[in-house]
Design a protein around this motif. Structure first.
Motif, PDB file in Angstrom:
ATOM      1  N   VAL A 251       0.836  -1.203   0.000  1.00  0.00           N
ATOM      2  CA  VAL A 251       0.000   0.000   0.000  1.00  0.00           C
ATOM      3  C   VAL A 251       0.872   1.255   0.000  1.00  0.00           C
ATOM      4  O   VAL A 251       1.775   1.383   0.828  1.00  0.00           O
ATOM      5  N   ASN A 252       0.606   2.151  -0.921  1.00  0.00           N
ATOM      6  CA  ASN A 252       1.257   3.467  -0.969  1.00  0.00           C
ATOM      7  C   ASN A 252       0.210   4.562  -0.842  1.00  0.00           C
ATOM      8  O   ASN A 252      -0.871   4.468  -1.433  1.00  0.00           O
ATOM      9  N   ARG A 253       0.533   5.578  -0.081  1.00  0.00           N
ATOM     10  CA  ARG A 253      -0.362   6.731  -0.042  1.00  0.00           C
ATOM     11  C   ARG A 253      -0.155   7.595  -1.279  1.00  0.00           C
ATOM     12  O   ARG A 253       0.944   7.654  -1.843  1.00  0.00           O
ATOM     13  N   LEU A 254      -1.220   8.269  -1.672  1.00  0.00           N
ATOM     14  CA  LEU A 254      -1.099   9.241  -2.754  1.00  0.00           C
ATOM     15  C   LEU A 254      -0.252  10.421  -2.283  1.00  0.00           C
ATOM     16  O   LEU A 254      -0.340  10.840  -1.135  1.00  0.00           O
ATOM     17  N   THR A 255       0.573  10.959  -3.164  1.00  0.00           N
ATOM     18  CA  THR A 255       1.316  12.178  -2.864  1.00  0.00           C
ATOM     19  C   THR A 255       0.899  13.262  -3.860  1.00  0.00           C
ATOM     20  O   THR A 255       0.668  12.985  -5.039  1.00  0.00           O
ATOM     21  N   VAL A 256       0.818  14.463  -3.352  1.00  0.00           N
ATOM     22  CA  VAL A 256       0.382  15.603  -4.156  1.00  0.00           C
ATOM     23  C   VAL A 256       1.526  16.602  -4.250  1.00  0.00           C
ATOM     24  O   VAL A 256       2.127  16.960  -3.232  1.00  0.00           O
ATOM     25  N   ASN A 257       1.843  17.041  -5.481  1.00  0.00           N
ATOM     26  CA  ASN A 257       2.912  18.014  -5.694  1.00  0.00           C
ATOM     27  C   ASN A 257       2.336  19.420  -5.701  1.00  0.00           C
ATOM     28  O   ASN A 257       1.480  19.749  -6.531  1.00  0.00           O
ATOM     29  N   ILE A 258       2.789  20.244  -4.759  1.00  0.00           N
ATOM     30  CA  ILE A 258       2.304  21.625  -4.623  1.00  0.00           C
ATOM     31  C   ILE A 258       3.486  22.570  -4.711  1.00  0.00           C
ATOM     32  O   ILE A 258       4.525  22.346  -4.084  1.00  0.00           O
TER      33      ILE A 258
END
Length: 302
Positions: A251-258
């Motif tokens: 399981v990997n969490r989603l990552t968001v690029n900001i």
């Protein structure tokens, strides 16, 4: 002499305008990297500013529309230049990856310097809409801050906070390329915490026999049994590999690029652009319009 100097200065200034615009585009795309802070950049901007001041000083002062427009035009260029320089000297630009569900107050740069946002921020949720082909149609990050405020960050829209402008750049679901060995079965699965039971149910109903489910937990540093695993509470991605009667779930969490951008010269640039627009209208458009009107009146009299 003065007229000849003006012509030469206008030619040099026109060339520098082109260079300035190129640097402005680079600044907006690449942030305030080493190139934008180089001595060459400052020299070009300083030379351009000097030529603007010389042009203004040599121009005969007057209150006619065309002359007022001239001053608006060139002073506006200087104001806009000051705004660009303010960003180059003290502006900040960072691209950061945020794991959905985790809180951040700042980060360490590659040089080991800690940058404090001045507020806490977390990505509570992330929404992706896709076309039938599977390509992204729209995505949005739901942000919450330490002062209990909340914002929705969308593509091509910004969120302002404590002098920072936040841009939603990209996201990653942690997917990797897996090779399935003959006799094994694997698949990818995007899910939210509420879909966890659906994922486990799908594993249990597969054609391949499954005796037990092993789930990889980063905190544990390895695979644990289904009963010992924690239910993910944020948007996640799972890769499932069935092997020797066991289903291994990574399981990997989603990552968001900001992107975070702090631009102390932003309003100066906007004000300068407005002055340039007014100056161009007054200098180049109003006089020809007035001349055509006068010619029309003379023609009627004739």
């Amino acid at each position: 002499m003065s007229s000849k100097f003006n012509k030469i200065s206008y030619v040099i200034m026109a060339a520098l305008v082109g260079v300035l615009l190129i640097f402005a585009v680079v600044a907006s795309v690449a942030g305030n990297g080493p190139m934008m802070r180089s001595p060459l950049t400052l020299v070009i901007f300083a030379a351009y500013a000097l030529l603007q001041i010389v042009c203004i000083a040599l121009y005969d002062f007057g209150l006619k529309v065309r002359k007022i427009g001239f001053y608006f035009l060139h002073i506006g260029m200087l104001v806009m230049l000051v705004g660009f320089l303010a960003y180059i000297v003290s502006g900040e630009y960072y691209n950061l990856n945020f794991s959905v569900g985790e809180n951040y107050n700042g980060f360490y740069t590659s040089e080991g310097q800690y940058v404090d946002f001045g507020f806490g921020i977390s990505v509570n949720d992330f929404t992706v809409e896709r076309y039938e082909s599977g390509s992204d149609k729209y995505y949005r990050a739901d942000l919450s801050f330490s002062d209990s405020s909340a914002k929705k960050l969308e593509v091509n829209k910004t969120v302002r906070k404590n002098g920072w402008k936040l841009y939603l750049m990209d996201y990653s679901d942690g997917k990797k390329e897996f090779v399935s060995t003959f006799g094994h079965y694997s698949f990818d699965y995007d899910f939210y915490g509420k879909d966890w039971e659906e994922l486990l149910g799908r594993i249990q109903t597969m054609d391949y026999p499954v005796e037990s489910i092993m789930i990889y937990e980063k905190s544990a540093g390895g695979y644990v049994s289904e009963s010992a695993a924690k239910k993910p509470d944020s948007p996640s991605y799972a890769h499932v590999l069935v092997k020797d009667g066991k289903a291994y779930v990574y399981v990997n969490r989603l990552t968001v690029n900001i992107a975070f951008k702090k631009d102390p010269g932003e309003y100066a640039v906007i004000a300068g652009m407005c002055m340039i627009f007014i100056g161009v209208v007054m200098t180049c458009l109003l006089k020809p319009i007035k001349k055509r009107e006068n010619d029309g009146k003379e023609a009627k009299k004739g």
